[in-house]
Design a protein around this motif. Structure first.
Motif, PDB file in Angstrom:
ATOM      1  N   LEU A   1       3.731  10.430   4.892  1.00  0.00           N
ATOM      2  CA  LEU A   1       2.869  10.989   3.861  1.00  0.00           C
ATOM      3  C   LEU A   1       3.053  10.264   2.531  1.00  0.00           C
ATOM      4  CD1 LEU A   1       3.309  14.809   4.637  1.00  0.00           C
ATOM      5  CD2 LEU A   1       1.398  13.336   5.281  1.00  0.00           C
ATOM      6  N   HIS A   2       4.311   9.976   2.192  1.00  0.00           N
ATOM      7  CA  HIS A   2       4.583   9.255   0.948  1.00  0.00           C
ATOM      8  C   HIS A   2       4.034   7.834   1.011  1.00  0.00           C
ATOM      9  CE1 HIS A   2       7.095   7.288  -2.213  1.00  0.00           C
ATOM     10  NE2 HIS A   2       6.849   8.437  -2.824  1.00  0.00           N
ATOM     11  N   PHE A   3       4.096   7.226   2.179  1.00  0.00           N
ATOM     12  CA  PHE A   3       3.542   5.882   2.360  1.00  0.00           C
ATOM     13  C   PHE A   3       2.050   5.866   2.022  1.00  0.00           C
ATOM     14  CE2 PHE A   3       1.189   2.974   5.105  1.00  0.00           C
ATOM     15  CZ  PHE A   3       1.818   1.762   4.869  1.00  0.00           C
ATOM     16  N   LYS A   4       1.354   6.916   2.392  1.00  0.00           N
ATOM     17  CA  LYS A   4      -0.102   6.966   2.221  1.00  0.00           C
ATOM     18  C   LYS A   4      -0.513   7.004   0.760  1.00  0.00           C
ATOM     19  CE  LYS A   4      -4.043   7.221   4.504  1.00  0.00           C
ATOM     20  NZ  LYS A   4      -4.465   6.192   5.484  1.00  0.00           N
ATOM     21  N   ILE A   5       0.299   7.594  -0.100  1.00  0.00           N
ATOM     22  CA  ILE A   5      -0.085   7.708  -1.518  1.00  0.00           C
ATOM     23  C   ILE A   5       0.635   6.682  -2.383  1.00  0.00           C
ATOM     24  CG2 ILE A   5      -0.509  10.179  -1.236  1.00  0.00           C
ATOM     25  CD1 ILE A   5       2.066  10.662  -2.852  1.00  0.00           C
ATOM     26  N   SER A   6       1.325   5.731  -1.759  1.00  0.00           N
ATOM     27  CA  SER A   6       2.103   4.732  -2.532  1.00  0.00           C
ATOM     28  C   SER A   6       1.433   3.365  -2.519  1.00  0.00           C
ATOM     29  CB  SER A   6       3.523   4.630  -1.966  1.00  0.00           C
ATOM     30  OG  SER A   6       4.190   5.852  -2.038  1.00  0.00           O
ATOM     31  N   GLU A   7       0.131   3.328  -2.521  1.00  0.00           N
ATOM     32  CA  GLU A   7      -0.578   2.051  -2.510  1.00  0.00           C
ATOM     33  C   GLU A   7      -0.250   1.254  -3.770  1.00  0.00           C
ATOM     34  OE1 GLU A   7      -4.692   2.707  -1.977  1.00  0.00           O
ATOM     35  OE2 GLU A   7      -4.484   3.716  -0.033  1.00  0.00           O
ATOM     36  N   GLY A   8      -0.019  -0.037  -3.581  1.00  0.00           N
ATOM     37  CA  GLY A   8       0.311  -0.898  -4.702  1.00  0.00           C
ATOM     38  C   GLY A   8       1.792  -1.021  -4.980  1.00  0.00           C
ATOM     39  N   HIS A   9       2.604  -0.232  -4.284  1.00  0.00           N
ATOM     40  CA  HIS A   9       4.055  -0.287  -4.470  1.00  0.00           C
ATOM     41  C   HIS A   9       4.675  -0.827  -3.180  1.00  0.00           C
ATOM     42  CE1 HIS A   9       2.600   2.705  -7.357  1.00  0.00           C
ATOM     43  NE2 HIS A   9       3.634   2.378  -8.111  1.00  0.00           N
TER      44      HIS A   9
ATOM     45  N   ARG B   1       6.585   1.264  -0.166  1.00  0.00           N
ATOM     46  CA  ARG B   1       5.930   1.410   1.127  1.00  0.00           C
ATOM     47  C   ARG B   1       6.793   0.846   2.253  1.00  0.00           C
ATOM     48  NH1 ARG B   1       0.315   2.294   1.061  1.00  0.00           N
ATOM     49  NH2 ARG B   1      -0.079   0.835   2.759  1.00  0.00           N
ATOM     50  N   THR B   2       7.488  -0.265   1.972  1.00  0.00           N
ATOM     51  CA  THR B   2       8.394  -0.836   2.974  1.00  0.00           C
ATOM     52  C   THR B   2       9.528   0.127   3.284  1.00  0.00           C
ATOM     53  OG1 THR B   2       7.892  -3.084   2.221  1.00  0.00           O
ATOM     54  CG2 THR B   2       9.906  -2.772   3.517  1.00  0.00           C
ATOM     55  N   LYS B   3      10.062   0.727   2.235  1.00  0.00           N
ATOM     56  CA  LYS B   3      11.148   1.708   2.414  1.00  0.00           C
ATOM     57  C   LYS B   3      10.673   2.907   3.221  1.00  0.00           C
ATOM     58  CE  LYS B   3      11.677   4.635  -0.588  1.00  0.00           C
ATOM     59  NZ  LYS B   3      11.153   5.989  -0.857  1.00  0.00           N
ATOM     60  N   ASP B   4       9.453   3.373   2.959  1.00  0.00           N
ATOM     61  CA  ASP B   4       8.906   4.498   3.721  1.00  0.00           C
ATOM     62  C   ASP B   4       8.768   4.156   5.201  1.00  0.00           C
ATOM     63  OD1 ASP B   4       8.731   6.038   1.440  1.00  0.00           O
ATOM     64  OD2 ASP B   4       6.638   5.533   1.048  1.00  0.00           O
ATOM     65  N   VAL B   5       8.313   2.945   5.478  1.00  0.00           N
ATOM     66  CA  VAL B   5       8.176   2.511   6.873  1.00  0.00           C
ATOM     67  C   VAL B   5       9.536   2.484   7.552  1.00  0.00           C
ATOM     68  CG1 VAL B   5       7.561   0.585   8.375  1.00  0.00           C
ATOM     69  CG2 VAL B   5       6.057   1.206   6.486  1.00  0.00           C
ATOM     70  N   VAL B   6      10.544   1.956   6.858  1.00  0.00           N
ATOM     71  CA  VAL B   6      11.896   1.885   7.421  1.00  0.00           C
ATOM     72  C   VAL B   6      12.425   3.290   7.715  1.00  0.00           C
ATOM     73  CG1 VAL B   6      14.295   1.259   6.944  1.00  0.00           C
ATOM     74  CG2 VAL B   6      12.443  -0.330   6.352  1.00  0.00           C
ATOM     75  N   LEU B   7      12.217   4.215   6.776  1.00  0.00           N
ATOM     76  CA  LEU B   7      12.686   5.588   6.989  1.00  0.00           C
ATOM     77  C   LEU B   7      11.995   6.229   8.191  1.00  0.00           C
ATOM     78  CD1 LEU B   7      12.807   6.950   3.316  1.00  0.00           C
ATOM     79  CD2 LEU B   7      14.744   6.362   4.766  1.00  0.00           C
TER      80      LEU B   7
END
Length: 478
Positions: free
Chosen positions: A427-435, A439-445
Motif C-alpha cells: 500500500l505504501h509503495f502505491k502512494i510513494s511515486e517519485g521516491h 519504493r525499493t525499500k517497500d518492495v524489499v519489505l
C-alpha cells in the motif's frame, strides 16, 4: 469514518446530561472498539440486528445514514492522548503470545531468538508506521484502502486475511485454554479422570456459542478489566518463579542457536507482535497523529523487554524441557492452579471478542445486511451460522492441539504475515511515486514478508508431529 454518527450522538448525550464528553479512545480495549473507530477501521460496534433506538436515524435509509456519518466525521475531533494510546496498544499486544515464546526460544536458541524477536518487532513497527501514513493520506478502513489503491480485489483479499487471522487466533486461544484446563483438572482430581484435549476444546463451546450470539461488542466490556488483571497476575507469577528457580538451581542446559527448528521461532514471533488491525483506529483517534510513531516505538520497546525477558528467563530456567505453554512447567499447588485458572479465564473471555470481526465479515457477505431485528427467522439463521463458526474454530483447535508450537508458527506465518508485513508495504509503495529509494525499500519489505509466509508455513507443515510432546502430567501417577 465508520461509527462517526454514533460518536456524535454520544458526545451530544453527555452534554445534555451534564457529563464530560466521552473520550474517543478509552483505556479499555472493548470500549475502544465500541466507541470510536473499529477493528481495522471497520464498523463492528454493534450488529444491525440489535441497534439501539436511541440513535434516531438508525431506521433511515442506508444512503442517508452514510451521509450523516460523513457529516459527523467533519464535526468530531480526535481527543485521545498519547498516554491512552500507549496503554491501549500495550494491553492489546500482551496476551497469549508471551506464554508460548519460551518454547519458541527453545526452538531457536537463546541469542538467536532474542535477535529475531527484536528484528520482528522492528519489522512490525515499521509496517505499522507505513499503514498509519497511508491511512492519513488515503483514508478508509484497511480493506477500503486496499480497494482504493489496487481495486476491489485487493479490498477483498485484505478482508479475507483479517477473517482468516481472527479464526486462527481463536483456535490458538481455544487450544491454550484446553491445555490449561486439562492440567488444572488433573491436578485437582489426581488424574483419576484424565480427559482428552478434545473434550476440553468441545466443552468451551458451552460458553462460546451463547457469547457468539451477542449483538453488541460493547457488552463484552465487563470482561475486559478482569481479563487484563488475570493476564498481569499470571505474567508476574511466571516471572517470579523463573527467577527463583534460576537462583536456586542455576541455568539449565540451553543452546544459543538451533538450526533445526529455528523457522518456527519466526512464525511465533510474528504471531506475538500481530497488531496491525489496531493501527487505523488508534491513528484516527489521536489528538496529535504525528506522535503515533513515537507511541508505537515506546510500545514495541516495552513489548521487547517483556517478551524477551519472560521467554529468556523461562528457557534458562527449564532448558529443553520447557513446555509449549510455560504455565505447564510451574509446580503443582494452589498458586499454580489459581494462575492457570485466571490466565485461562482471561484468554477464554478474549475468544468471543476475537471472533466478533470474523462473524461480522462473514455475515455481511452471506446475509446481505439483512436485519434480524423484528425478523426472528433471519436472527436465528445468523445464530445458527455463528454456532457453526464456533464449531469450525473448535475443529481447527482439535486438529492443532497436540502441536501447538507448530500451529502458532503456521498461524503467524500464513495468516499474520500478509496483514502485518506484505500489505502495508504494498500500500505504501502505491502512494510513494517519485521516491525511488522508498519504493525499493517497500518492495524489499514485501518480498521478505512473502518469503517468511511461504517458508515458515512450509516448515511448520513439514515438521508437524516432529516436536517433542508435552510431558504427561499423569504418567507418573498410579
Amino acid at each position: 469514518m465508520p461509527g462517526g454518527f454514533r460518536r456524535q450522538f454520544l458526545h451530544h448525550r453527555a452534554e445534555r446530561e451534564g457529563r464530560p464528553p466521552v473520550t474517543i479512545l478509552t483505556e479499555n480495549f472493548v470500549d475502544f472498539i465500541s466507541l470510536y473507530g473499529h477493528f481495522a477501521g471497520e464498523d463492528y460496534a454493534s450488529d444491525i440486528d440489535d441497534t439501539e433506538d436511541e440513535m434516531p436515524s438508525i431506521r433511515a435509509p442506508l444512503l442517508r445514514r452514510r451521509q450523516q456519518r460523513k457529516a459527523a466525521q467533519r464535526s468530531i475531533h480526535a481527543t485521545a492522548s498519547s498516554r491512552k494510546a500507549f496503554f491501549l496498544l500495550l494491553k492489546a499486544f500482551v496476551g497469549t503470545g508471551v506464554l508460548v515464546l519460551p518454547r519458541a526460544f527453545a526452538n531457536g536458541g537463546l541469542l538467536a531468538s532474542a535477535g529475531v524477536v527484536a528484528l520482528v518487532a522492528w519489522y512490525a513497527w515499521h509496517c505499522m508506521i507505513l499503514l498509519g501514513y497511508v491511512y492519513v493520506h488515503v483514508g478508509g478502513s484497511y480493506s477500503q484502502i486496499g480497494a482504493k489503491l489496487y481495486g476491489p480485489w485487493a479490498g477483498k483479499v485484505v478482508t479475507v486475511s483479517i477473517a482468516t487471522a481472527q479464526l486462527g487466533f481463536c483456535s490458538a486461544y481455544t487450544i491454550f485454554v484446553a491445555t490449561n484446563a486439562r492440567s488444572v483438572w488433573n491436578a485437582l482430581t489426581g488424574c483419576r479422570y484424565n480427559l482428552s484435549s478434545t473434550f476440553w476444546v468441545l466443552i468451551q463451546l458451552l460458553a462460546y456459542i451463547p457469547l457468539a450470539w451477542v449483538r453488541k461488542i460493547k457488552q463484552f466490556a465487563p470482561f475486559a478489566l478482569v481479563a487484563n488483571a488475570c493476564i498481569m497476575s499470571g505474567l508476574g507469577y511466571v516471572l517470579l518463579y523463573d527467577i527463583g528457580r534460576i537462583m536456586s538451581k542455576g541455568v539449565a542446559d540451553i543452546v544459543q542457536y538451533n538450526p533445526l527448528r529455528f523457522p518456527l521461532l519466526v512464525g511465533t514471533a510474528v504471531f506475538a507482535f500481530e497488531g496491525i488491525t489496531l493501527v487505523i483506529p488508534v491513528v484516527d483517534s489521536m489528538k496529535h497523529q504525528q506522535k503515533f510513531p513515537h507511541v508505537m516505538s515506546a510500545v514495541m520497546l516495552v513489548c521487547i523487554v517483556i517478551f524477551c525477558g519472560i521467554a529468556a528467563l523461562s528457557y534458562m530456567a527449564f532448558g529443553n524441557s520447557v513446555e509449549t505453554v510455560i504455565l505447564l512447567n510451574l509446580p503443582d499447588g494452589a498458586p499454580t492452579i489459581v494462575v492457570q485458572l485466571l490466565y485461562s479465564l482471561a484468554i477464554m473471555l478474549s475468544v468471543p471478542l476475537q471472533l466478533y470481526p470474523a462473524v461480522r465479515i462473514f455475515e455481511d457477505n452471506l446475509f446481505s445486511h439483512s436485519s434480524g431485528k423484528g425478523n426472528p427467522v433471519v436472527k436465528w439463521e445468523k445464530n445458527l451460522f455463528r454456532a457453526m463458526l464456533t464449531f469450525v474454530v473448535a475443529s481447527i483447535a482439535i486438529f492443532g492441539a497436540e502441536q501447538l508450537d507448530n500451529f502458532i508458527a503456521i498461524i503467524g506465518a500464513f495468516a499474520c504475515t500478509p496483514l502485518s508485513f506484505i500489505y502495508p508495504a504494498m500500500l505504501h509503495f502505491k502512494i510513494s511515486e517519485g521516491h525511488r529509494w522508498t519504493r525499493t525499500k517497500d518492495v524489499v519489505l514485501a518480498v521478505i514478508g512473502a518469503i517468511i509466509m511461504v517458508y515458515v508455513t512450509y516448515i511448520g507443515i513439514a515438521s508437524w508431529g516432529a516436536s517433542p510432546p508435552d510431558a504427561d502430567q499423569c504418567s507418573a501417577k498410579p
